[in-house]
Scaffold this active site. Sequence first.
Site, PDB file in Angstrom:
ATOM      1  CG  ASP A 118      -1.965   0.995   1.285  1.00 41.27           C
ATOM      2  OD1 ASP A 118      -2.415   1.397   0.195  1.00 41.27           O
ATOM      3  OD2 ASP A 118      -2.379   1.405   2.399  1.00 41.27           O
TER       4      ASP A 118
ATOM      5  CG  HIS B 181      -6.136   4.547  -1.629  1.00 45.72           C
ATOM      6  ND1 HIS B 181      -5.013   4.151  -0.950  1.00 45.72           N
ATOM      7  CD2 HIS B 181      -6.039   4.009  -2.866  1.00 45.72           C
ATOM      8  CE1 HIS B 181      -4.266   3.409  -1.751  1.00 45.72           C
ATOM      9  NE2 HIS B 181      -4.865   3.305  -2.925  1.00 45.72           N
TER      10      HIS B 181
ATOM     11  CB  ILE C 166     -11.194  -1.221   4.907  1.00 44.84           C
ATOM     12  CG1 ILE C 166     -12.366  -0.842   4.002  1.00 44.84           C
ATOM     13  CG2 ILE C 166     -11.630  -1.184   6.382  1.00 44.84           C
ATOM     14  CD1 ILE C 166     -13.268  -1.971   3.647  1.00 44.84           C
TER      15      ILE C 166
END
Length: 327
Positions: A88, A229, A273
Amino acid sequence: MAIVTTKDMFAKAYNGGYAIGAFNVNNMEIIQGITEAAIELKAPLILQVSKGARNYAKHVYLMKLIEAAVQDAEQTAGFDLPICVHLDHGDSFELCKSCIDGGFTSVMIDKSGESFEDNIKITKQVVEYAHDHGVVVEAELGTLAGVEDEVKVKAEDSSYTRPEDVQEFVERTGCDSLAIAIGTSHGAYKFTAAQCTRDANGKLVPPPLRFDILEEVSKRLPGFPIVLHGSSSVPQEFVDKINKFGGKMPDAVGIPEEQLRKAASMAVCKINIDSDLRLALTACIREHFAEHPDHFDPRQYLKPGREAIKAMVEHKLVNVLGCDGKA
Ligand code: 13P
């Protein structure tokens, strides 16, 4: 099957009008809570690791824990749980390369804060290395507000994605999915009270997402997977519990679930999440200590924490993402 890329997952999600949950992982209990929910509901999964999580837990621990989850699914449920392991917000070619070399099947290179040309240049470099190694790449155009892996982006420095840029960006970089900014935001405080209205009960109502931008982007990129996002919904039951048991989180507010569901039914194939996992765990542990001030065995509070995460993820797989039964 086991650890896979997002290629198949996204093609099916796009055509099926649902999205895959991309959950941020930092430790064993979080990984177990999420994967147990996905096994029970037969849902494909993306487990994502930020630079901060890698610094906290070390790459090898997280990778081995995820491999253990896959093995556990096979052995206890007789089920091949498809998991993509994703970096990420990779901020450099070197970080992306290290994750690719270390077994991740997907990486994000986020140069959305750089000029359009620099974003293209570095994204393309990552794409070339990743594709040579059978790994897929997520890139980003537009800038989200909020706290992203401990770095704060102020609302005034955020910007929506410009639909007129997306085709050229995807063509020139060769990226496999694109994160866009349509009004979501990282963290548990997505909007200030001044940006919201209040409902009859005094509850904050955030401004709606810019579905017009999402529609315009998907028209220009037919069949191409879009990523959101900053998509925690910040459930008020967790915030209330945290505040009741000694915490201090006034006016925490997230993205309403029905808006996320609508995005999932459109071109959005991946919904990120993180904050909701933190809130579920923190609320549960605060409540536990308020009720059992004598406890000091971590298993006594981490076990219910893991169960709270599992219940929260199950709810999202069914009601927000719509990906239950799709593995
Ligand atoms: P949230 O803070 O809304 O959970 O977003 C997480 C995220 O987008 C990680 O990249």
